[in-house]
Scaffold this motif. Structure first.
Motif, PDB file in Angstrom:
ATOM      1  N   THR A 180       1.338  -0.115  17.047  1.00 43.36           N
ATOM      2  CA  THR A 180       1.888  -1.224  16.260  1.00 43.36           C
ATOM      3  C   THR A 180       3.312  -0.879  15.834  1.00 43.36           C
ATOM      4  N   ILE A 181       4.089  -1.886  15.551  1.00 41.06           N
ATOM      5  CA  ILE A 181       5.465  -1.711  15.075  1.00 41.06           C
ATOM      6  C   ILE A 181       5.455  -1.670  13.553  1.00 41.06           C
ATOM      7  N   GLN A 182       6.013  -0.607  12.982  1.00 43.05           N
ATOM      8  CA  GLN A 182       6.069  -0.455  11.527  1.00 43.05           C
ATOM      9  C   GLN A 182       7.526  -0.270  11.077  1.00 43.05           C
ATOM     10  N   LYS A 183       7.737  -0.405   9.797  1.00 37.99           N
ATOM     11  CA  LYS A 183       9.078  -0.225   9.222  1.00 37.99           C
ATOM     12  C   LYS A 183       9.079   0.944   8.240  1.00 37.99           C
ATOM     13  N   ILE A 184      10.222   1.608   8.175  1.00 35.99           N
ATOM     14  CA  ILE A 184      10.402   2.628   7.135  1.00 35.99           C
ATOM     15  C   ILE A 184      10.724   1.900   5.847  1.00 35.99           C
ATOM     16  N   ARG A 185       9.939   2.150   4.829  1.00 37.19           N
ATOM     17  CA  ARG A 185      10.148   1.467   3.549  1.00 37.19           C
ATOM     18  C   ARG A 185      10.541   2.497   2.491  1.00 37.19           C
ATOM     19  N   PRO A 186      11.749   2.397   1.950  1.00 37.40           N
ATOM     20  CA  PRO A 186      12.159   3.363   0.924  1.00 37.40           C
ATOM     21  C   PRO A 186      11.317   3.223  -0.333  1.00 37.40           C
ATOM     22  N   SER A 187      10.927   4.358  -0.884  1.00 39.43           N
ATOM     23  CA  SER A 187      10.130   4.368  -2.105  1.00 39.43           C
ATOM     24  C   SER A 187      10.943   3.807  -3.265  1.00 39.43           C
ATOM     25  N   ALA A 188      10.243   3.226  -4.219  1.00 42.62           N
ATOM     26  CA  ALA A 188      10.919   2.657  -5.386  1.00 42.62           C
ATOM     27  C   ALA A 188      11.620   3.733  -6.209  1.00 42.62           C
ATOM     28  N   ARG A 189      11.121   4.968  -6.141  1.00 43.23           N
ATOM     29  CA  ARG A 189      11.714   6.035  -6.955  1.00 43.23           C
ATOM     30  C   ARG A 189      13.006   6.598  -6.363  1.00 43.23           C
ATOM     31  N   ILE A 190      13.455   6.038  -5.235  1.00 43.53           N
ATOM     32  CA  ILE A 190      14.650   6.590  -4.597  1.00 43.53           C
ATOM     33  C   ILE A 190      15.889   6.460  -5.486  1.00 43.53           C
ATOM     34  N   LEU A 191      15.946   5.370  -6.279  1.00 48.45           N
ATOM     35  CA  LEU A 191      17.111   5.199  -7.153  1.00 48.45           C
ATOM     36  C   LEU A 191      17.122   6.247  -8.261  1.00 48.45           C
ATOM     37  N   ARG A 192      15.936   6.549  -8.812  1.00 47.33           N
ATOM     38  CA  ARG A 192      15.844   7.617  -9.807  1.00 47.33           C
ATOM     39  C   ARG A 192      16.232   8.961  -9.184  1.00 47.33           C
ATOM     40  N   LEU A 246      19.024  -4.238 -13.941  1.00 44.76           N
ATOM     41  CA  LEU A 246      18.180  -3.353 -13.138  1.00 44.76           C
ATOM     42  C   LEU A 246      17.380  -2.487 -14.106  1.00 44.76           C
ATOM     43  N   ASP A 247      16.069  -2.787 -14.207  1.00 43.85           N
ATOM     44  CA  ASP A 247      15.194  -2.092 -15.153  1.00 43.85           C
ATOM     45  C   ASP A 247      14.497  -0.946 -14.429  1.00 43.85           C
ATOM     46  N   MET A 248      14.884   0.287 -14.761  1.00 44.11           N
ATOM     47  CA  MET A 248      14.341   1.442 -14.061  1.00 44.11           C
ATOM     48  C   MET A 248      12.867   1.665 -14.396  1.00 44.11           C
ATOM     49  N   GLU A 249      12.435   1.275 -15.610  1.00 46.26           N
ATOM     50  CA  GLU A 249      11.024   1.439 -15.972  1.00 46.26           C
ATOM     51  C   GLU A 249      10.157   0.470 -15.177  1.00 46.26           C
ATOM     52  N   GLU A 250      10.663  -0.750 -14.976  1.00 45.75           N
ATOM     53  CA  GLU A 250       9.933  -1.716 -14.156  1.00 45.75           C
ATOM     54  C   GLU A 250       9.846  -1.223 -12.714  1.00 45.75           C
ATOM     55  N   LEU A 251      10.920  -0.595 -12.256  1.00 45.98           N
ATOM     56  CA  LEU A 251      10.956  -0.091 -10.885  1.00 45.98           C
ATOM     57  C   LEU A 251       9.920   1.012 -10.675  1.00 45.98           C
ATOM     58  N   GLU A 252       9.667   1.803 -11.725  1.00 43.25           N
ATOM     59  CA  GLU A 252       8.709   2.898 -11.602  1.00 43.25           C
ATOM     60  C   GLU A 252       7.284   2.386 -11.391  1.00 43.25           C
ATOM     61  N   GLY A 253       7.031   1.121 -11.753  1.00 45.09           N
ATOM     62  CA  GLY A 253       5.705   0.537 -11.543  1.00 45.09           C
ATOM     63  C   GLY A 253       5.504   0.022 -10.127  1.00 45.09           C
ATOM     64  N   LYS A 254       6.537   0.099  -9.301  1.00 43.60           N
ATOM     65  CA  LYS A 254       6.456  -0.380  -7.919  1.00 43.60           C
ATOM     66  C   LYS A 254       6.310   0.805  -6.969  1.00 43.60           C
ATOM     67  N   ASN A 255       5.689   0.524  -5.817  1.00 44.93           N
ATOM     68  CA  ASN A 255       5.569   1.567  -4.800  1.00 44.93           C
ATOM     69  C   ASN A 255       6.800   1.625  -3.906  1.00 44.93           C
ATOM     70  N   TYR A 256       7.304   0.428  -3.563  1.00 50.86           N
ATOM     71  CA  TYR A 256       8.426   0.376  -2.628  1.00 50.86           C
ATOM     72  C   TYR A 256       9.583  -0.408  -3.242  1.00 50.86           C
ATOM     73  N   LEU A 257      10.762  -0.088  -2.792  1.00 53.29           N
ATOM     74  CA  LEU A 257      11.978  -0.664  -3.363  1.00 53.29           C
ATOM     75  C   LEU A 257      12.026  -2.178  -3.182  1.00 53.29           C
ATOM     76  N   ASP A 258      11.522  -2.671  -2.040  1.00 50.35           N
ATOM     77  CA  ASP A 258      11.623  -4.112  -1.780  1.00 50.35           C
ATOM     78  C   ASP A 258      10.595  -4.933  -2.551  1.00 50.35           C
ATOM     79  N   GLU A 259       9.730  -4.268  -3.334  1.00 50.18           N
ATOM     80  CA  GLU A 259       8.773  -5.002  -4.164  1.00 50.18           C
ATOM     81  C   GLU A 259       9.408  -5.490  -5.467  1.00 50.18           C
TER      82      GLU A 259
END
Length: 736
Positions: free
Chosen positions: A4-16, A131-144
């Motif tokens: 199957t074709i998949q995509k690399i998804r950056p983790s939400a914690r990458i900005l931290r 850009l709320d970093m605490e809200e971002l920590e509740g996500k798995n991936y950046l695009d969420e």
């Protein structure tokens, strides 16, 4: 098998991770945001710390007046980590070299707080987001994470505000996050972020083009819970000690290692800079490359108490009071600013230039030779490099320096070689000026050789240690002292012969020092005689054949001039003859004014050529001194030679030497002065020490010879403080 074709998804914690792991510290985060303001063509940036006590909130707000961003730029560039926008553009709209090429610097703000507010104005519209970093920590991936980006039309001026909020912090928490020491560190970071305009101008004058665009940084504190910074505005100014250095070396190194440098010693400000040309060769092991064109400006500040005093006297003042700072404050300022920084364009590459980073291993090398090698804390330096494409010097993504490749090691090698050039000259100056202490005079050494009293004292002490009775010690002591006195009497003639021999050698050394003067003085006479005598021979032959009145007149005129030049040579040799004697003559009575006139006569051509006016004023009707003629001429010829050297470096055409002879309480005295640059520093008591010299190529013999000669005469010579040139007092205490 299924695929199957998949995509690399950056983790939400990458900005931290960018903020906490790559940028590493709060100072670097603020520096990255300041650089973004510069890239936006802003003329300035304001960094504002605001504490709102009722909300327990700390705001760090950066405001610029640059070109701002529109909706498209915010969404497709600002919100894209590692965008290559600046890497491709390389320069801003106004031509500034872009600093933030990695595309991650703005996310460094996440280390400063939980929420980042962006508000930017361009073309009549404001684009904003939170850009709320605490809200971002509740996500798995950046695009969420869904961001609300709003656009509002208005007439606000262009510019950008980035505000970072940190909640639930008490005043005590703020004081622990931003201590007084950390805020001072931030001040130093911002002060050393941009290269001083003076250094940039120096580089431009040498043909090294560094873009310099005025960029002001202000730091404002509002209701900040730290007394020193409570409500305060600070304009970031350049290094307060930059111009107060002791030694400086600066210049360019081209792509093949050819260095064109200039060395200055500010302890002797009257001397012109010394040009240095140097070919810097790389090691044979092929581990280095030349790092492109480089400009280097290194300034050294000696840290001993006398040198700290001199730095203060050169103008180190408290900007708020205008008063000179004390020694402890001067040391603190030096401690805050030392380091050799690497600059790319207008900005420093971190961490080069920080006190904790000795990238040239200066302290490690200094351990082996502390009197010669410079320490890390003695240097404030600026090393300018070109962009990666031209230099091969690449910055690490983590903002912690340059990649240690061949070009980097080549740069370290070049800077180290140039520091060595400075070290050699500094050591030579400090050695000549006796910064490490003084030596005994030759007269003191001779006296100690023939002083037997210490031997008698040691023998008595030894007998006492052996528990010999006082009566026996006195008996033994009498025998020993009589023997020593007899031996001293026998050696008196030898002591006199040694002193006379040294005096003869010192007279001949003086003669050697002024050889250039003798050649200069004698050459004009010899040249005339050489050219004229053959003509006279020719004219004499013609005159013998026929009676020619014009020819006879020429012969008479030239014969008179030959006699005058021959007398000039004879007079010159008479003046220097006492210095050339191989046997020391006994002391006689001499007219001091005549001795001075003869001494000036030795230098007559050089005095005329340099427009140096000399005057001798005698307030004594008969200034008679009993001395050896060699010693008298040694004293005054060395003083005159010294004056001529320094007056030659005086910019004005008004050059004067004045000698006044007078009696002070029946003691014959000469006040000798010139209007040259005078004495630099506080070393007047060392002026007559052998080896001491303020001349870059000096031997330290001249004034030492004068001092020794005055000791033999039975007088003394002293250098005196004066605001107008050099002053010497020569006092004759003998039978005069």
């Amino acid at each position: 098998m299924e695929s199957t074709i998949q995509k690399i998804r950056p983790s939400a914690r990458i900005l931290r991770a960018i903020g906490q792991d790559l940028i590493k510290d709060t100072y670097a985060a603020i520096v990255e945001l300041v650089k973004n303001a510069y890239d936006a063509d802003s003329p300035d940036v304001v960094v504002r710390f605001v504490y709102i006590e009722e909300k327990k909130r700390l705001l760090i707000r950066l405001e610029d007046h640059g070109h701002g961003m529109n909706f498209d730029t915010v969404v497709n560039k600002w919100l894209v980590p590692a965008t290559d926008d600046k890497l491709k553009r390389k320069r801003s709209e106004k031509g500034r070299v872009l600093q933030g090429r990695k595309g991650i610097g703005r996310f460094a703000a996440s280390i400063l707080g939980e929420r980042i507010l962006l508000e930017t104005n361009q073309t009549g519209a404001t684009t904003s987001l939170i850009l709320d970093m605490e809200e971002l920590e509740g996500k798995n991936y950046l695009d969420e994470l869904n961001l609300d980006v709003s656009v509002e039309e208005n007439s606000k001026e262009k510019g950008t505000v980035i505000e970072i909020e940190k909640d639930y912090v008490t005043a005590e928490d703020v004081r622990s996050i931003w201590t007084q020491k950390q805020l001072h560190k931030l001040l130093v970071e911002l002060r050393t972020l941009i290269s001083p305009e003076e250094v940039h101008k120096g580089a431009s004058e040498r043909g090294f083009d560094i873009q310099y665009d005025s960029f002001d940084i202000r730091l404002i504190f509002e209701n900040f819970p730290l007394n020193e910074f409570s409500n305060r505005e600070i304009k970031i100014e350049p290094f307060p000690v930059l111009d107060l250095y002791d030694y400086r070396i600066s210049g360019t190194v081209d792509v093949e290692g050819n260095a064109v440098l200039e060395y200055r010693n500010q302890n002797i400000p009257s001397l012109p800079p010394e040009p240095i040309r140097l070919k810097i060769k790389l090691g044979p092991d092929n581990e280095m490359d030349y790092p492109g064109n480089v400009y280097i400006d290194l300034r050294v500040y000696d840290r001993d108490p006398d040198s700290i005093d001199h730095i203060i006297k050169r103008g180190l003042k408290d900007p708020s009071t205008g008063e000179y700072v004390g020694k402890n404050e001067a040391k603190r300022i030096l401690d805050e600013h030392y380091g050799v920084g690497i600059f790319r364009g207008q900005f420093r590459v971190r961490p080069y230039g920080e006190q904790s980073f000795d990238w040239l291993d200066l302290d490690k090398q200094r351990v082996q030779n502390p009197s010669f090698k410079l320490g890390h804390n003695q240097l404030i330096g600026f090393v300018y490099i070109l962009q990666e494409e031209e230099s091969g010097l690449k910055e690490k993504s983590a903002r912690d320096g340059l990649v240690e490749n061949k070009a980097y090691y080549g740069l370290v090698h070049e800077v180290s070689r140039i520091i060595n050039q400075l070290e050699v000259r500094r050591f030579d100056y400090r050695d000549k000026t006796k910064k490490g202490g003084r030596e005994k005079s030759i007269n003191d050494v001779i006296a100690s050789l023939f002083d037997f009293e210490e031997i008698g004292t040691k023998i008595d002490h030894g007998l006492k240690q052996l528990n010999i009775s006082p009566d026996q010690r006195r008996s033994v002591g009498k025998v020993v002292n009589d023997a020593l006195a007899n031996e001293k009497q026998k050696k008196a003639a030898i002591e006199t012969r040694i002193r006379d021999t040294i005096a003869i050698y010192q007279g001949q050394a003086t003669l050697g020092k002024i050889t250039h003067v003798l050649l200069h003085e004698g050459r004009k006479h010899i040249k005339y005689l050489t050219e004229t005598v053959p003509r006279i021979v020719k004219w004499s032959a013609e005159a013998s054949e026929k009676n020619n009145p014009d020819l006879l007149e020429k012969l008479e005129d030239r014969s008179g001039k030959i006699a005058a030049h021959a007398k000039g040579l004879s007079d010159l040799f008479k003046k220097i003859e006492p210095l050339a004697r191989t046997k020391r003559s006994p002391a006689k009575q001499f007219n001091l004014q005549s001795i001075l006139e003869n001494s000036f006569g030795i230098f007559s051509a050089e005095l005329t050529e340099l427009n140096i006016v000399h005057e001798i004023a005698s307030e004594a009707s008969e200034p008679i001194v009993t001395a050896n003629e060699m010693d008298l001429i040694t004293v005054f010829s060395n003083l005159i030679e010294n004056s001529v050297y320094w007056l030659k470096h005086k910019s004005t055409d008004s050059r004067k030497i004045h000698a006044t002879i007078y009696y002070d309480n029946q003691i014959l005295t000469v006040e000798y002065r010139d209007n040259g640059p005078g004495f630099q520093g506080e070393n007047l008591d060392l002026m007559f020490e052998p080896g001491y010299s303020m001349k870059p190529d000096g031997t330290g013999l001249g004034l030492a010879l004068a001092g020794e000669a005055m000791s033999r005469i039975g007088g003394n010579i002293e250098a005196k403080h004066s605001d107008d040139g050099a002053v010497f007092m020569i006092v004759f205490k003998g039978e005069n």
